[in-house]
Design a protein around this motif. Structure first.
Motif, PDB file in Angstrom:
ATOM      1  N   PRO A 167      -7.446  -8.057   0.263  1.00  0.00           N
ATOM      2  CA  PRO A 167      -6.915  -6.894  -0.485  1.00  0.00           C
ATOM      3  C   PRO A 167      -7.812  -5.800  -0.052  1.00  0.00           C
ATOM      4  CG  PRO A 167      -8.171  -9.510  -1.620  1.00  0.00           C
ATOM      5  CD  PRO A 167      -8.700  -8.880  -0.180  1.00  0.00           C
ATOM      6  N   ALA A 207      -4.700  -2.195  -0.087  1.00  0.00           N
ATOM      7  CA  ALA A 207      -4.834  -1.585  -1.288  1.00  0.00           C
ATOM      8  C   ALA A 207      -5.592   0.052  -0.203  1.00  0.00           C
ATOM      9  CB  ALA A 207      -6.254  -2.352  -2.395  1.00  0.00           C
ATOM     10  N   MET A 227      -3.210 -11.836  -1.642  1.00  0.00           N
ATOM     11  CA  MET A 227      -3.514 -10.531  -2.917  1.00  0.00           C
ATOM     12  C   MET A 227      -3.122 -11.123  -3.782  1.00  0.00           C
ATOM     13  SD  MET A 227      -3.770  -8.790  -0.059  1.00  0.00           S
ATOM     14  CE  MET A 227      -2.064  -9.272   1.006  1.00  0.00           C
ATOM     15  N   TRP A 269      -6.820  -7.399  -7.676  1.00  0.00           N
ATOM     16  CA  TRP A 269      -6.903  -6.444  -6.426  1.00  0.00           C
ATOM     17  C   TRP A 269      -5.843  -5.448  -7.250  1.00  0.00           C
ATOM     18  CZ3 TRP A 269      -1.332  -6.388  -4.625  1.00  0.00           C
ATOM     19  CH2 TRP A 269      -1.220  -5.350  -3.195  1.00  0.00           C
TER      20      TRP A 269
END
Length: 409
Positions: free
Chosen positions: A254, A258, A281, A286
């Motif tokens: 994650p 991101a 994820m 997330w």
């Protein structure tokens, strides 16, 4: 009767008394009754407790995944213990954190078995970390159930099942096949880019994704590897953007994925068909981190809460602020492991647990959708996937389950 004869009879009588006393002592310990629960049947097993060990990072970068998994584990074991335990024994879960660093994993595992006297290993978080743990437990013939990582080893170089490791979750190779199928047959993508973690987590998926895309008339136009601790993704965004992909697959964890989406957003870039992320994820946490940039994004997953076990979990966690797929993961895998301990019988040993895992899980109902089959020759996890989409910061199921065996040939 002369003195010599009397002495010899006396010695025989004394030996007989010692033998009888030993037999009574053995019986008192349960050694003469195969149906009696014994305190010394295996390390970590007493008359009233089964001690199991886990290496779950609650202090480092994997905490976002591992901490809720641990909470789910404890929720299920608390439920089992409140109902009397497993074959009369309560489960004691001993958790050690390795800070998410694989070089610390062996020390954590050694602590569990050389200091805490654990019976079996249940969960090590991270594919590389799990592989470190495997080298320790296999040498000592300790059962290891549920390595948390789709790149964890469960078979050797010849494809033979590792005798002391049992996966529950899918491997990333199978997921790569299903993602390739979904992108080409359901979303009709022709050009795909890939951001992948450049280690055991991502390399296997890179290969299978490329194979299935090609099989279905599409291509992997660019792929960029990254380090889990990489701070900046500006160059990665530019490289993938230059290949003009219809969609970008996000492989890894994650945090880094991101960061990549945030870097792309800051550059004003968004692939024509958006993103599809792999199953680490598949949690609302997330989606929350992504914010508006995550709206409409697709994510692979393999667990559903529509089953009785899922509904039971939702009821037990109704006071939680939000649904956690990671916590649900811990709950359902603790159920699997508890069922295995039950099937292993009252006279619990590492060999009896191995026998139960190898022979009593044929088309087993996991409680979260896909079934699971283990045999002495097959120790892999489930291999069915579904797809979810982020809608208003929540993951919503948008496909049925797809079997890797049907699309990866």
């Amino acid at each position: 009767m002369d003195l010599f004869v009397r002495l010899r009879i006396g010695k025989r009588y004394a030996a007989l008394l010692v033998t009888v006393a030993a037999m009574f002592a053995l019986a008192a310990c349960g050694g003469s009754d195969s149906n009696t629960t014994t305190a010394a049947s295996a390390p970590g097993v007493s008359n009233d407790t089964i001690t199991i060990g886990a290496v779950l990072d609650t202090t480092g970068p994997l905490k976002v995944i591992c901490a809720p998994i641990l909470a789910g584990d404890q929720l299920y074991f608390d439920k089992i213990n409140a109902a009397g335990g497993i074959n009369g024994r309560k489960v004691k879960l001993v958790q050690v954190s390795d800070d998410g660093v694989s070089t610390k994993t062996k020390g954590a595992v050694r602590q569990l078995f050389e200091q805490d006297n654990a019976f079996a290993l249940f969960q090590v978080c991270g594919s590389g970390n799990a592989n470190v743990a495997e080298s320790y437990i296999s040498a000592k013939k300790i059962p290891f159930v549920d390595p948390i990582g789709g790149g964890a080893k469960f078979k050797d170089a010849q494809g033979k099942a590792l005798p002391w490791v049992w996966m529950t979750q899918p491997n990333y190779g199978d997921e790569g096949h299903v993602i390739g199928y979904y992108l080409t047959n359901k979303q009709h993508a022709k050009k795909v880019g890939l951001l992948y973690e450049d280690d055991v987590l991502g390399l296997q998926q890179k290969t299978t994704l490329g194979e299935t895309l090609q099989k279905n008339g599409a291509q992997l136009v660019a792929s960029v590897g990254y380090s889990p601790t990489q701070p900046d993704f500006t160059a990665a965004v530019q490289t993938l953007k230059a290949s003009h992909p219809d969609v970008i697959v996000l492989n890894g964890l994650p945090g880094p994925t991101a960061k990549f989406v945030a870097a792309a957003t800051s550059q004003g870039y968004h692939p024509a068909m958006g993103y599809l992320a792999n199953y680490p994820m598949a949690d609302n946490s997330w989606a929350k981190v992504l914010g508006p940039a995550g709206e409409g994004m697709y994510v692979s997953g393999y667990t559903s809460t529509t089953s009785p076990v899922g509904q039971e979990y939702l009821k037990a966690t109704s006071s939680d602020a939000a649904f956690s797929a990671y916590k649900f993961y811990g709950y359902i895998n603790s159920k699997i492991f508890s069922d295995a301990l039950t099937k292993a019988g009252k006279n619990l040993t590492r060999d009896s647990l191995r026998d139960a895992l190898d022979h009593d899980f044929n088309n087993y109902d996991t409680g979260f959708g896909p079934s699971l089959t283990w045999t002495p020759d097959k120790h892999g996890g489930v291999s069915d996937f579904m797809f979810l989409q982020i809608k208003k910061a929540q993951l919503t199921q948008v496909s049925d389950f797809i079997k890797a065996s049907q699309v990866g040939q």
